[in-house]
Design an enzyme around this catalytic site. Structure first.
Site, PDB file in Angstrom:
ATOM      1  N   TYR A 141       0.827  -1.211   0.000  1.00  0.00           N
ATOM      2  CA  TYR A 141       0.000   0.000   0.000  1.00  0.00           C
ATOM      3  C   TYR A 141       0.858   1.258   0.000  1.00  0.00           C
ATOM      4  O   TYR A 141       0.442   2.299  -0.496  1.00  0.00           O
ATOM      5  CB  TYR A 141      -0.875   0.044   1.253  1.00  0.00           C
ATOM      6  CG  TYR A 141      -2.187  -0.687   1.164  1.00  0.00           C
ATOM      7  CD1 TYR A 141      -2.238  -2.042   0.862  1.00  0.00           C
ATOM      8  CD2 TYR A 141      -3.380  -0.017   1.413  1.00  0.00           C
ATOM      9  CE1 TYR A 141      -3.445  -2.707   0.811  1.00  0.00           C
ATOM     10  CE2 TYR A 141      -4.595  -0.676   1.357  1.00  0.00           C
ATOM     11  CZ  TYR A 141      -4.623  -2.019   1.054  1.00  0.00           C
ATOM     12  OH  TYR A 141      -5.828  -2.670   1.009  1.00  0.00           O
ATOM     13  N   LYS A 186       2.921 -15.262   2.584  1.00  0.00           N
ATOM     14  CA  LYS A 186       3.086 -15.993   1.319  1.00  0.00           C
ATOM     15  C   LYS A 186       4.585 -16.266   1.191  1.00  0.00           C
ATOM     16  O   LYS A 186       5.261 -15.829   0.250  1.00  0.00           O
ATOM     17  CB  LYS A 186       2.536 -15.130   0.160  1.00  0.00           C
ATOM     18  CG  LYS A 186       2.537 -15.788  -1.204  1.00  0.00           C
ATOM     19  CD  LYS A 186       1.449 -16.832  -1.397  1.00  0.00           C
ATOM     20  CE  LYS A 186       1.607 -17.511  -2.749  1.00  0.00           C
ATOM     21  NZ  LYS A 186       0.654 -18.634  -2.932  1.00  0.00           N
ATOM     22  N   ASP A 243      -6.565  -6.954   4.530  1.00  0.00           N
ATOM     23  CA  ASP A 243      -7.700  -6.289   3.890  1.00  0.00           C
ATOM     24  C   ASP A 243      -8.621  -7.334   3.258  1.00  0.00           C
ATOM     25  O   ASP A 243      -9.837  -7.340   3.486  1.00  0.00           O
ATOM     26  CB  ASP A 243      -7.173  -5.319   2.815  1.00  0.00           C
ATOM     27  CG  ASP A 243      -8.286  -4.600   2.086  1.00  0.00           C
ATOM     28  OD1 ASP A 243      -9.220  -4.127   2.756  1.00  0.00           O
ATOM     29  OD2 ASP A 243      -8.237  -4.515   0.837  1.00  0.00           O
ATOM     30  N   ASP A 247     -12.652  -8.959   4.638  1.00  0.00           N
ATOM     31  CA  ASP A 247     -13.916  -8.900   3.884  1.00  0.00           C
ATOM     32  C   ASP A 247     -14.458 -10.326   3.719  1.00  0.00           C
ATOM     33  O   ASP A 247     -15.662 -10.561   3.821  1.00  0.00           O
ATOM     34  CB  ASP A 247     -13.725  -8.250   2.502  1.00  0.00           C
ATOM     35  CG  ASP A 247     -13.986  -6.738   2.517  1.00  0.00           C
ATOM     36  OD1 ASP A 247     -13.613  -6.081   3.509  1.00  0.00           O
ATOM     37  OD2 ASP A 247     -14.551  -6.223   1.531  1.00  0.00           O
TER      38      ASP A 247
HETATM   39  C1  IPM Z   1     -10.362  -0.727   4.229  1.00  0.00           C
HETATM   40  C2  IPM Z   1     -10.419  -0.198   2.819  1.00  0.00           C
HETATM   41  C3  IPM Z   1      -9.189   0.651   2.540  1.00  0.00           C
HETATM   42  C4  IPM Z   1      -7.980  -0.277   2.633  1.00  0.00           C
HETATM   43  C5  IPM Z   1      -9.157   1.407   1.205  1.00  0.00           C
HETATM   44  C6  IPM Z   1     -10.391   2.231   0.994  1.00  0.00           C
HETATM   45  C7  IPM Z   1      -7.935   2.278   1.119  1.00  0.00           C
HETATM   46  O1  IPM Z   1     -10.578  -1.221   1.887  1.00  0.00           O
HETATM   47  O2  IPM Z   1     -10.288   0.070   5.176  1.00  0.00           O
HETATM   48  O3  IPM Z   1     -10.411  -1.959   4.397  1.00  0.00           O
HETATM   49  O4  IPM Z   1      -7.688  -1.028   1.685  1.00  0.00           O
HETATM   50  O5  IPM Z   1      -7.313  -0.244   3.669  1.00  0.00           O
HETATM   51 MN    MN Z   2     -11.009  -3.148   2.800  1.00  0.00          MN
END
Ligand code: IPM
Ligand code: MN
Ligand code: NAD
Length: 352
Positions: A141, A186, A243, A247
């Site tokens: 990132y 990984k 990240d 999700d």
């Molecule tokens: C999160 C989001 C952010 C990330 C994006 C919007 C920069 O997906 O907070 O999980 O990837 O950290």
């Molecule tokens: Mn996210």
């Protein structure tokens, strides 16, 4: 107590879930005799529109002085042109980095009343209680980026110190819980992952001999997370893997709208935000699930303000609302859904 809370609604459903959550904190203040002062500032797309940049200096200055920060979400189609030079998401990354918030705690605890909302079989979900500690200010990132007509690059870099500090946070948490830590990488392909694995092994061996450390490759982890979620206690991983895996893990709880987070660093101040985004597909309709943001506010009470009883009261109120099947559309069977305001009101009623 007195606390100054900076409120950053952001874009899309951000303002809707944040304006549902501030009254919950006000109800906490009334019930427990605290004084919370709220100051709203711009971040993300709305900040680009109003100030030409996603993290205006005034926002960062207020955030630096605050006791805690409540954030909604940033981004949306209006600002998503792949060739745009300035993007809402840069504001979020910049504020995390500027405040040194390197550890992002993302709890995953499916609620018994909402198991039906998960695509995973209920018998696999009972008793699942995981905290993912996502490294938040390093890795791909934040590495240098290049772009030409012919190619593009994103550099992934981790330093020993960056890995040590986030592994310590995760191991400390594991020690307070069931004593089990899974480090995800990984290492069969990436040099940064081999460093990660070495450092995690050493830190836990030398400083947390009472914590059981296990290493797991991220691809098979993505599978195990759904097939045997009860096997995990604390999971620590680098920025991008964390990240994506969280999700995915939201499907254990039944909705992205249930997963809260706390972004913490060396100082007391933290950013508290749901893990989900600005949900452009439902923005403006008043139907977003506010529970993830309300549960993030509970984490704020616990981690930045030191108010454990109050944090537990908010969590109990959300659980009570879930038990009573006060569900927004993401959780409800067709037709039985309440709107954002009604869900937040159900939490406030249970706090009174
Ligand atoms: C999160 C989001 C952010 C990330 C994006 C919007 C920069 O997906 O907070 O999980 O990837 O950290
Ligand atoms: Mn996210
Ligand atoms: P998203 O998380 O915004 O939405 C994914 C899906 O989940 C959508 O169908 C959405 O309607 C649903 N959803 C999310 N939150 C919900 C809630 N509270 N209640 C009910 N349903 C909910 O992900 P996306 O669509 O990939 O991204 C949209 C924008 O959000 C992008 O610009 C992205 O960069 C941004 N984003 C921001 C953050 C953040 O600010 N922390 C996090 C993730 C994505």
């Amino acid at each position: 107590m007195q606390a100054d809370i900076v409120v950053l609604p952001g874009d899309g459903i951000g303002p809707e879930i944040v304006s549902a959550t501030v009254p919950v904190l006000e109800a906490v203040a009334r019930r427990f005799g605290h004084q919370f002062r709220f100051a709203e500032h711009d971040i993300g797309g709305i900040a680009i529109d109003r100030h030409g940049e996603p993290l205006p200096a005034a926002t960062l200055e207020a955030a630096r002085k605050a006791d805690a920060i409540l954030l909604g979400a940033v981004g949306g189609p209006k600002w998503s042109d792949p060739n745009a030079t300035v993007r809402p998401e840069q504001g979020l990354l910049a504020i995390r980095k500027a405040l040194g918030l390197f550890a992002n705690l993302r709890p995953v605890r499916p609620h018994p009343a909402a198991l039906g909302a998960s695509p995973i079989k209920s018998e696999l979900l009972a008793g699942v209680d995981i905290v993912v500690v996502r490294e938040l200010t390093g890795g791909i990132y934040f590495g240098d980026k290049t772009r030409s007509d012919a190619d593009a690059t994103d550099l992934c870099r981790y330093t020993v110190a960056e890995i040590e500090r986030v592994v310590r946070v995760a191991a400390e948490l594991a020690r307070q819980r069931r004593g089990h830590l899974t480090s995800v990488d990984k290492a069969n392909v990436l040099e940064t992952s081999r460093l990660w694995r070495d450092v995690a092994t050493r830190v836990v061996r030398d400083e947390f001999p009472d914590v059981a450390l296990e290493h797991q490759l991220v691809d098979s982890m993505a599978m195990h997370l759904l097939s045997k979620p009860r096997a995990y206690d604390v999971i620590v991983t680098e920025n991008m893997f964390g990240d994506i895996l969280t999700d995915e893990a939201s499907m254990l709880a039944g909705s992205l709208g249930l997963l809260a987070s706390a972004s913490l660093g060396a100082a007391r101040v933290g950013i508290y935000e749901p893990i989900h985004g600005s949900a452009p597909d439902i923005a403006g309709q008043g139907v977003a699930n506010p529970y993830a943001t309300i549960l993030s506010a509970a984490m704020m009470l616990r981690h930045s303000l030191g108010l454990e009883t109050e944090a537990a009261a908010v969590e109990a109120a959300v659980h009570g609302a879930l038990d009573a099947k006060v569900f927004t559309a993401d959780l409800a069977a067709q037709g039985a859904a309440v709107d954002t305001a009604r869900a937040a009101a159900a939490v406030i009623e249970r706090l009174a």
